[in-house]
Scaffold this motif. Structure first.
Motif, PDB file in Angstrom:
ATOM      1  N   GLY A 293      -4.402  -2.721   4.755  1.00  0.00           N
ATOM      2  CA  GLY A 293      -4.736  -1.670   5.702  1.00  0.00           C
ATOM      3  C   GLY A 293      -6.213  -1.496   5.999  1.00  0.00           C
ATOM      4  O   GLY A 293      -6.588  -0.632   6.803  1.00  0.00           O
ATOM      5  N   TYR A 294      -7.067  -2.302   5.388  1.00  0.00           N
ATOM      6  CA  TYR A 294      -8.507  -2.197   5.639  1.00  0.00           C
ATOM      7  C   TYR A 294      -8.884  -3.009   6.880  1.00  0.00           C
ATOM      8  O   TYR A 294      -8.117  -3.862   7.358  1.00  0.00           O
ATOM      9  CB  TYR A 294      -9.301  -2.692   4.431  1.00  0.00           C
ATOM     10  N   ASP A 295     -10.084  -2.744   7.361  1.00  0.00           N
ATOM     11  CA  ASP A 295     -10.583  -3.435   8.541  1.00  0.00           C
ATOM     12  C   ASP A 295     -11.932  -4.077   8.224  1.00  0.00           C
ATOM     13  O   ASP A 295     -12.993  -3.535   8.564  1.00  0.00           O
ATOM     14  CB  ASP A 295     -10.726  -2.439   9.695  1.00  0.00           C
TER      15      ASP A 295
ATOM     16  N   ARG B 268      -7.248  -6.771   4.339  1.00  0.00           N
ATOM     17  CA  ARG B 268      -6.717  -6.543   5.679  1.00  0.00           C
ATOM     18  C   ARG B 268      -5.209  -6.275   5.606  1.00  0.00           C
ATOM     19  O   ARG B 268      -4.681  -5.394   6.299  1.00  0.00           O
ATOM     20  CB  ARG B 268      -7.007  -7.764   6.555  1.00  0.00           C
TER      21      ARG B 268
ATOM     22  N   ALA C  69      -2.680   4.881   3.340  1.00  0.00           N
ATOM     23  CA  ALA C  69      -3.705   4.216   4.149  1.00  0.00           C
ATOM     24  C   ALA C  69      -5.072   4.444   3.514  1.00  0.00           C
ATOM     25  O   ALA C  69      -5.290   5.454   2.833  1.00  0.00           O
ATOM     26  CB  ALA C  69      -3.693   4.763   5.563  1.00  0.00           C
TER      27      ALA C  69
ATOM     28  N   PRO D 105     -10.906   2.876   6.678  1.00  0.00           N
ATOM     29  CA  PRO D 105     -10.619   1.429   6.606  1.00  0.00           C
ATOM     30  C   PRO D 105     -11.764   0.509   6.989  1.00  0.00           C
ATOM     31  O   PRO D 105     -11.734  -0.681   6.654  1.00  0.00           O
ATOM     32  CB  PRO D 105      -9.456   1.266   7.582  1.00  0.00           C
TER      33      PRO D 105
ATOM     34  N   PRO E 194       0.834  -1.205   0.000  1.00  0.00           N
ATOM     35  CA  PRO E 194       0.000   0.000   0.000  1.00  0.00           C
ATOM     36  C   PRO E 194       0.866   1.252   0.000  1.00  0.00           C
ATOM     37  O   PRO E 194       1.864   1.332   0.734  1.00  0.00           O
ATOM     38  CB  PRO E 194      -0.800  -0.133   1.303  1.00  0.00           C
TER      39      PRO E 194
ATOM     40  N   VAL F 175      -5.479   2.169  -2.612  1.00  0.00           N
ATOM     41  CA  VAL F 175      -4.278   2.259  -1.753  1.00  0.00           C
ATOM     42  C   VAL F 175      -2.987   1.901  -2.481  1.00  0.00           C
ATOM     43  O   VAL F 175      -1.904   2.041  -1.904  1.00  0.00           O
ATOM     44  CB  VAL F 175      -4.434   1.371  -0.502  1.00  0.00           C
TER      45      VAL F 175
END
Length: 403
Positions: A325-327, A322, A293, A297, A290, A400
């Motif tokens: 950087g994602y949630d 994930r 960010a 996220p 990435p 990203v």
């Protein structure tokens, strides 16, 4: 389950496939626990076990009725039952063979035949579908039809295929007309990874809509056309056939079954099917880094039935996002169908809308910034539901990783 196939299917390859599937079923009923339509209606005939009994009776010589066909038509072909089944019953192969035979015996009313013909003609022709979509946005429509119009998204630039590594890209039919940004985004991501995507000029619809709407011969014509269009690219060294709509990818994987009785195409269909990849299979193996960010996220990932139960790629997309950087938030009943299922939302609107409402409630429960899916039909179906915007998961990757 003891089975003796009679009638036109006796002694055919289709009959043998149906017989094998029926014999494998031990009628345990575990499939009903994960069947979306059985969950809604509670009717045994709307679950896999009940449908298997209906199909068995018809294939063994009992005269099927319009009621038999109604309960088979209510099946989404989501294949959740196959993932659940402890006996490995290939339910979707049985359903494809039996439903075509039963529809031929029972027949459909003229209006129903016209509706299915219209969907096939419109959806498989990108130019016609693009025109119909533009007209639909320009004129007043009933609310039920307005919700079928996908949002308009700019495609962005598509890089020229200059890289040494090449992969074939399925342009698609509905997708090419209503969501060209899916393919453009995928091409940009792969280009940055050193892979060019090439689209064969004469390749078109994968044939899935034809196949599931009483036009198996038209589906085979589409399949043969794609085999012919891609073959020279395969011989020139293309590494894979990349398909970012999981419904199309799952159907392409079934080309060997579709063309099993065609000696001129069976072997090539098998070779091409083995080359079909969802982009997650390629991107998961790359060292993607990435560059920034995510703007927000917190997301929800919708994994289509064809991705989970057809391609067996459950969990791959959330894992990659994930890593970037994602949630991804937990989604309740993630195994259940959203109700899109190709043309199902048009032909079975009541059940489809219930499934859509349930799916959107589950996806939005955590108040995500966006919902990411992996199939054109699911995107079109869910994108008009309100709350969090629905996008293709490749857009999250592009956000990203682009310079």
């Amino acid at each position: 389950m003891r089975t003796v196939i009679t009638g036109r299917l006796a002694g055919t390859s289709g009959g043998a496939i149906a017989e094998q599937a029926l014999k494998a079923c031990v009628h345990c009923g575990m499939c009903n626990a994960t069947c979306p339509t059985y969950q809604l209606t509670g009717d045994e005939r709307d679950g896999p076990r009940g449908r298997i009994y209906l199909m068995k009776q018809a294939l063994e010589g009992a005269a099927p009725s319009a009621t038999t066909l109604k309960h088979l038509d209510r099946c989404l072909s989501c294949r959740a039952c196959e993932t659940t089944c402890p006996s490995g019953v290939q339910y979707h192969r049985l359903l494809d063979i039996a439903r075509a035979e039963i529809a031929g015996q029972v027949g459909r009313r003229p209006l129903e035949r016209l509706k299915r013909w219209g969907v096939r003609r419109l959806a498989s022709n990108p130019g016609l579908f693009r025109l119909a979509t533009a007209l639909g946005r320009a004129v007043p429509l009933p609310a039920a039809l307005k919700t079928k119009l996908p949002p308009k998204v700019e495609a962005g630039a598509t890089p020229a295929p200059t890289r040494a590594r090449k992969m074939i890209m399925l342009g698609g039919c509905v997708q090419k007309a209503s969501a060209p940004h899916f393919n453009a985004t995928m091409a940009r991501i792969l280009d940055r990874a050193g892979v060019s995507l090439v689209e064969a000029r004469l390749a078109g619809c994968c044939g899935a809509l034809h196949f599931h709407l009483d036009a198996e011969d038209e589906a085979r014509v589409a399949a043969r056309a794609n085999v012919d269009a891609w073959w020279s690219l395969v011989e020139a060294g293309a590494e894979a056939i990349l398909v970012n709509s999981s419904g199309c990818a799952a159907f392409l994987k079934d080309y060997p079954d579709l063309l099993r009785d065609d000696p001129a195409y069976a072997d090539r269909a098998s070779r091409l099917a083995a080359m079909v990849r969802d982009p997650i299979e390629v991107l998961a193996e790359l060292d993607l880094k990435p560059l920034r960010a995510p703007a927000d996220p917190k997301i929800a990932v919708h994994e289509p039935c064809t991705l989970q139960h057809g391609l067996k790629l459950t969990g791959k997309i959330p894992a990659l996002l994930r890593r970037l950087g994602y949630d991804p938030q937990a989604v309740a009943d993630a195994h259940l169908c959203c109700g899109s299922a190709g043309a199902y939302s048009l032909l079975q609107p009541e059940l489809s809308n219930q499934l859509k409402a349930n799916k959107l409630a589950a996806l939005n429960a955590s108040a995500p910034a966006a919902i990411y899916t992996a199939n054109i039909g699911c995107w079109t179906h869910l994108a008009t539901g309100g709350e969090a915007p629905v996008r293709h998961w490749l857009e999250a990757v592009d956000e990203v990783t682009r310079p």
